[in-house]
Scaffold this active site. Structure first.
Site, PDB file in Angstrom:
ATOM      1  N   HIS A  45       0.818  -1.220   0.000  1.00  0.00           N
ATOM      2  CA  HIS A  45       0.000   0.000   0.000  1.00  0.00           C
ATOM      3  C   HIS A  45       0.847   1.263   0.000  1.00  0.00           C
ATOM      4  O   HIS A  45       0.580   2.210  -0.727  1.00  0.00           O
ATOM      5  CB  HIS A  45      -0.941   0.030   1.205  1.00  0.00           C
ATOM      6  CG  HIS A  45      -2.288  -0.527   0.911  1.00  0.00           C
ATOM      7  ND1 HIS A  45      -3.113  -0.005  -0.054  1.00  0.00           N
ATOM      8  CD2 HIS A  45      -2.962  -1.574   1.441  1.00  0.00           C
ATOM      9  CE1 HIS A  45      -4.233  -0.695  -0.109  1.00  0.00           C
ATOM     10  NE2 HIS A  45      -4.169  -1.673   0.780  1.00  0.00           N
TER      11      HIS A  45
ATOM     12  N   GLU B 121      -5.945  -2.333  12.425  1.00  0.00           N
ATOM     13  CA  GLU B 121      -6.987  -2.016  11.436  1.00  0.00           C
ATOM     14  C   GLU B 121      -7.536  -3.321  10.840  1.00  0.00           C
ATOM     15  O   GLU B 121      -8.738  -3.544  10.818  1.00  0.00           O
ATOM     16  CB  GLU B 121      -6.373  -1.143  10.333  1.00  0.00           C
ATOM     17  CG  GLU B 121      -7.354  -0.757   9.239  1.00  0.00           C
ATOM     18  CD  GLU B 121      -6.646  -0.119   8.041  1.00  0.00           C
ATOM     19  OE1 GLU B 121      -5.398  -0.179   7.975  1.00  0.00           O
ATOM     20  OE2 GLU B 121      -7.350   0.429   7.166  1.00  0.00           O
TER      21      GLU B 121
ATOM     22  N   HIS C 242     -35.874  25.799  34.871  1.00  0.00           N
ATOM     23  CA  HIS C 242     -36.165  24.418  34.466  1.00  0.00           C
ATOM     24  C   HIS C 242     -37.317  23.867  35.307  1.00  0.00           C
ATOM     25  O   HIS C 242     -38.210  23.184  34.815  1.00  0.00           O
ATOM     26  CB  HIS C 242     -34.933  23.524  34.651  1.00  0.00           C
ATOM     27  CG  HIS C 242     -33.901  23.679  33.575  1.00  0.00           C
ATOM     28  ND1 HIS C 242     -33.234  24.848  33.362  1.00  0.00           N
ATOM     29  CD2 HIS C 242     -33.452  22.805  32.636  1.00  0.00           C
ATOM     30  CE1 HIS C 242     -32.390  24.686  32.348  1.00  0.00           C
ATOM     31  NE2 HIS C 242     -32.506  23.453  31.890  1.00  0.00           N
TER      32      HIS C 242
END
Lengths: 427, 427
Positions: free
Chosen positions: B258, B322, B415
């Protein structure tokens, strides 16, 4: 509050602008503290704790005794409320579990996908004016359900070196494995690099001020993931004449009290409602303890009149609100059409604070328009997927020749060769 | 190839080190190009295309006629291979679709989670020595399945201003909506900011050289998400005496070709196999057209002897490869025990190149140890979740008092007030 009546589409970018943040000068501080933590570990963390939190700590780790004491300091009422919230959050996040997915894509070619927990996660919980123990529920519960082995929590100590008991109680209840009295940049640095006491984690979650936000961003340079990019909290309400102006105003104010950079927007097809909500906001804000903050946030905020529900939906999807409340006789139209939002609250009896605390959904959500590409925190935030494949002799004979062709076309001969060798043996 | 026999655990960090990258000086170039694209759009993109790709283009967009021509230039054989790969990838990614999750957490409190497609995505496909059309399949197929509305592809033109026909064919086949002849930093910039021609996207996917990698990282500062942080490709094989040394060597070489920064590692409990694989690599590499690249990558690579399968698994999870190939008589032990890996290949007839092209799994995977916290690209990479809640009068009566208590304990009165107002009306 700013009213904007029937804006043209050309004005949308201006109308939908978020309050800007300036962070550039914080980067340098973060880099310096990170460098020191990397080299000096605990000593650097203790130094910055003394500097920023004003307390010299002997031990950064919360002891078992402190956790036991916290339990006694919390009222039974508050414990019950926390447990109710925990139960609902657990139910909703447990339902998000997915099964292994397995497919035989070709005869003899079996592929599957499995989710595995991220082994070590770090949670950051701010200190400061309000002890945000609810965020512990939102983060530790799914982390535990996912199966994370180490769930580390960092939160700043007060001037006496203590952590709010509600934080300790919630952390213990939800299965946090270690609690440290560390705040701000030094907390993010400690979890990123690890120290003698603090474990290095793989992913960091949780809210924080702009120092924490920048520290989390920079931490991603060092093999750590973060939950999502942060920005000020925001709420967009769509309401028409079926809405209750007082309720809508109370929701807008519940968001506005978060911080002076919070943004609240109402979009409506009714000018009458816009005026009524505006009046209600002015009345209700007077009563709030955090009025000064809410007033400031309201300066960033807008009531927008549009001509149709179609225009409203398009504008809302363009904005991508963190929280989106729908109070409309056409609620189905918005429920089906919304594509960019963090969490959606439907109807007059679904205030945003329900989702902030106890409905079961997560309150860690994408702000600043990030709902266009990010999910809020959910069970999957604490997991990652692995794919597997197992190919039989028959399978490689079936797909091997195609792989050879594809590899050759990409000019990758060794890729082809790995298949050719096997096919040759199988002839 | 470097053989490491029975290393001590203290040496693991050194043994498992990845080849380092230097990127600091690229940042400045990226920032400059980004700034220019933001201001000058197409003109800036064209300028850098001329500078870096050596071609002055009239039109950055690939025309319909060019796509039609590409179709004629591809052999029927290659088309069939691409279609087989597409079919398998589609089957596996379609199986990843999940249903809406809906839970009534408390009486009258309904919560649900839905996934929505990210509306606009950008795919980057490198040019250079090999036309990586397989990456188009891996990205455009799930994008299309997810329901992304705009799927934009950028890929650099050659010196004559053309794009490899296999890239155009694959893009057309997989539903890419627009193709641009733009490469490198300027491609990432164009998709991040948008130009007169190139749409601004919400998330960018795809491999690239170090310029593209840095550009993607920096793009995340501008409201764009990316698939994952990038690093050089890598493969780890666990093999014992049940493995075939020639097959293992061919797999290691398929990764090594690669790039010179690729890393390949074999972990084994058999010294005999280590020696056999080493010999096979030396023999096989001689035949490879990309021998020079593979030779360099092998310098970064290691054959590691360990004493037991338990030690092997621990070391492999620490590395987080990987790609992970298992050729072992104990394959179930590794399949069940692996927690940190991108994609796993099981048995003697499952070469990595099967997953690179055609088994059905995705080949866009976390490198550099990021398998500890990131998933490879999958259907969910092109979607985000939205949560919804709808509470009835009964529901808010049920959980409202708890919300009031929790909000009060956090010091957030507004709230609380949003709930109190509603509860008062319901009394």
């Amino acid at each position: 509050m700013n009213k904007i009546l029937n804006p043209s589409k050309a004005d949308w970018p201006e109308i939908l602008k978020r309050p800007t943040q300036t962070v550039a000068d914080i980067e340098q501080t973060v880099n310096q503290i990170f460098d020191e933590i990397r080299v000096k570990g605990n000593a650097a963390v203790a130094k910055y704790t003394e500097l920023f939190d004003g307390i010299k700590l002997e031990d950064l780790k919360v002891s078992e005794a402190e956790v036991q004491n916290a339990d006694k300091e919390i009222s039974e009422e508050l414990k019950s409320a926390i447990k109710l919230a925990k139960s609902n959050i657990e139910k909703f996040h447990a339902a998000q579990k997915t099964e292994k997915i397995s497919v035989e894509t070709t005869n003899g070619v079996k592929c599957w996908q499995e989710k595995k927990a991220i082994q070590k996660v770090g949670l950051y919980i701010p200190g400061g004016t309000a002890p945000l123990f609810s965020s512990i529920l939102m983060l530790a519960i799914p982390a535990r359900l996912a199966g994370c082995e180490e769930i580390v929590l960092c939160t700043p100590p007060d001037k006496n070196g203590n952590v709010n008991p509600a934080i300790l109680y919630a952390a213990e209840l939800c299965g946090v494995t270690q609690i440290f009295k560390i705040g701000g940049i030094q907390a993010i640095g400690a979890m990123t690099f690890g120290t003698e006491d603090v474990p290095q984690v793989y992913k960091i979650f949780g809210p924080g001020n702009q120092f924490v936000t920048v520290a989390k961003q920079l931490a991603t340079k060092y093999q750590v993931a973060i939950d999502m990019p942060a920005g000020p909290s925001e709420l967009l309400v769509f309401a028409d004449d079926s809405a209750n102006a007082a309720y809508v105003a109370s929701d807008l104010l519940s968001q506005a009290e978060h911080g002076i950079d919070s943004q609240v927007i109402m979009v409506s097809t009714s000018e009458k409602l816009i005026n009524a909500v505006s009046d209600e906001i002015e009345a209700q804000v007077q009563e709030l303890p955090r009025k000064a903050i809410a007033d400031k946030a309201i300066e960033n905020s807008r009531l927008i009149l549009v001509s149709s529900k179609e225009e409203a939906l398009e504008l809302i999807n363009e904005y991508g609100p963190e929280h989106f409340i729908i109070c409309s006789e056409n609620e189905d139209y918005f429920v089906q059409g919304i594509v960019n939002a963090g969490s959606v609250f439907i109807g007059n009896y679904t205030p945003e604070s329900a989702g902030d605390y106890a409905s079961g959904t997560n309150h860690t959500l994408p702000t600043n328009g990030y709902a266009k590409q990010y999910s809020g925190v959910n069970l999957d935030s604490f997991m990652k997927t692995i794919t597997f494949q197992k190919i039989t002799e028959e399978g490689i004979k079936e797909i091997g020749p195609s792989i050879e062709l594809l590899a050759e076309a990409e000019g990758l001969q060794a890729h082809k060769n790995a298949v050719s060798l096997r096919l040759k043996d199988l002839k």
